[in-house]
Design a protein around this motif. Structure first.
Motif, PDB file in Angstrom:
ATOM      1  N   GLY A  18       0.809  -1.212   0.000  1.00 15.47           N
ATOM      2  CA  GLY A  18       0.000   0.000   0.000  1.00 15.47           C
ATOM      3  C   GLY A  18       0.845   1.266   0.000  1.00 15.47           C
ATOM      4  O   GLY A  18       0.481   2.269  -0.628  1.00 15.47           O
ATOM      5  N   PHE A  19       1.965   1.223   0.686  1.00 13.62           N
ATOM      6  CA  PHE A  19       2.879   2.364   0.706  1.00 13.62           C
ATOM      7  C   PHE A  19       3.401   2.644  -0.695  1.00 13.62           C
ATOM      8  O   PHE A  19       3.369   3.785  -1.176  1.00 13.62           O
ATOM      9  N   TRP A  20       3.861   1.594  -1.376  1.00 12.62           N
ATOM     10  CA  TRP A  20       4.463   1.769  -2.708  1.00 12.62           C
ATOM     11  C   TRP A  20       3.425   2.130  -3.743  1.00 12.62           C
ATOM     12  O   TRP A  20       3.706   2.899  -4.667  1.00 12.62           O
ATOM     13  N   GLN A  21       2.221   1.610  -3.634  1.00 15.00           N
ATOM     14  CA  GLN A  21       1.154   2.002  -4.566  1.00 15.00           C
ATOM     15  C   GLN A  21       0.827   3.479  -4.397  1.00 15.00           C
ATOM     16  O   GLN A  21       0.586   4.195  -5.377  1.00 15.00           O
ATOM     17  N   ALA A  22       0.820   3.955  -3.158  1.00 15.04           N
ATOM     18  CA  ALA A  22       0.509   5.358  -2.897  1.00 15.04           C
ATOM     19  C   ALA A  22       1.586   6.277  -3.474  1.00 15.04           C
ATOM     20  O   ALA A  22       1.262   7.281  -4.117  1.00 15.04           O
ATOM     21  N   THR A  23       2.842   5.946  -3.254  1.00  7.83           N
ATOM     22  CA  THR A  23       3.896   6.813  -3.791  1.00  7.83           C
ATOM     23  C   THR A  23       3.863   6.838  -5.319  1.00  7.83           C
ATOM     24  O   THR A  23       4.091   7.883  -5.929  1.00  7.83           O
ATOM     25  N   LYS A  24       3.534   5.700  -5.934  1.00  5.10           N
ATOM     26  CA  LYS A  24       3.413   5.676  -7.397  1.00  5.10           C
ATOM     27  C   LYS A  24       2.343   6.653  -7.872  1.00  5.10           C
ATOM     28  O   LYS A  24       2.468   7.267  -8.922  1.00  5.10           O
ATOM     29  N   SER A  25       1.279   6.778  -7.091  1.00  5.51           N
ATOM     30  CA  SER A  25       0.185   7.668  -7.494  1.00  5.51           C
ATOM     31  C   SER A  25       0.393   9.089  -6.972  1.00  5.51           C
ATOM     32  O   SER A  25      -0.506   9.925  -7.078  1.00  5.51           O
ATOM     33  N   GLY A  26       1.568   9.356  -6.391  1.00  3.14           N
ATOM     34  CA  GLY A  26       1.888  10.723  -6.023  1.00  3.14           C
ATOM     35  C   GLY A  26       1.533  11.120  -4.604  1.00  3.14           C
ATOM     36  O   GLY A  26       1.450  12.311  -4.294  1.00  3.14           O
ATOM     37  N   GLN A  27       1.322  10.149  -3.725  1.00  5.00           N
ATOM     38  CA  GLN A  27       0.888  10.453  -2.366  1.00  5.00           C
ATOM     39  C   GLN A  27       1.745   9.702  -1.358  1.00  5.00           C
ATOM     40  O   GLN A  27       2.003   8.518  -1.528  1.00  5.00           O
ATOM     41  N   LEU A  28       2.152  10.409  -0.299  1.00  4.23           N
ATOM     42  CA  LEU A  28       2.777   9.709   0.821  1.00  4.23           C
ATOM     43  C   LEU A  28       1.666   9.229   1.750  1.00  4.23           C
ATOM     44  O   LEU A  28       0.873  10.035   2.256  1.00  4.23           O
TER      45      LEU A  28
END
Ligand SMILES: [Zn+2]
Length: 140
Positions: A18-28
């Motif tokens: 979930g962390f890595w999916q969020a950063t991919k979409s531009g969100q921490l």
């Protein structure tokens, strides 16, 4: 950039995906308990305080330097040409003790101090599909 100079790539698992999916979409985003609202870093499937389920939620990306080191001798491929650089532990504003390891961007190591304000900047990681959460000095 040659293959040998590429940085190591993350290896997401069930807890960190979930962390890595969020950063991919531009969100921490950080793991958070859905019952008692405790933020959990490193992420856990169940809350360490109450045992309830967790999920990733966006955070402000703002925090303060809790601790840091200046890396002067390269050991990690991909960063040898950026020496010296600063690796820091950031305490996020959302919760006392909620800390994230990071690399500081565009900073002279001699100007870094514990307690300084910082803000997240997501950066594409060369050699793969990931974005990593780096931080830079901020005024607020
Ligand atoms: Zn909880």
């Amino acid at each position: 950039m040659t293959t040998t100079s590429l940085p190591p790539q993350p290896k997401p698992n069930l807890d960190t995906e979930g962390f890595w999916q969020a950063t991919k979409s531009g969100q921490l985003s950080i793991c958070r308990c859905q019952e008692c609202q405790l933020w959990l870093q490193p992420p856990l499937e169940r809350c360490r305080q109450c045992g309830a389920t967790t999920r990733f939620e966006a955070v402000s990306g703002k925090g303060s330097i809790y601790s840091f080191v200046v890396v002067r001798h390269g050991a990690v491929p991909g960063y040898l040409d950026t020496l010296p650089y600063v690796v820091a532990i950031i305490e996020l504003d959302e919760q006392v003790g909620l800390r994230l390891p990071t690399r500081l961007l565009d900073v002279a190591p001699e100007t870094v101090e514990i307690g300084q304000r910082v803000a997240v900047q997501l950066v594409d990681l060369p050699g793969g599909e990931f974005r990593v959460a780096c931080f830079r000095q901020a005024s607020d």
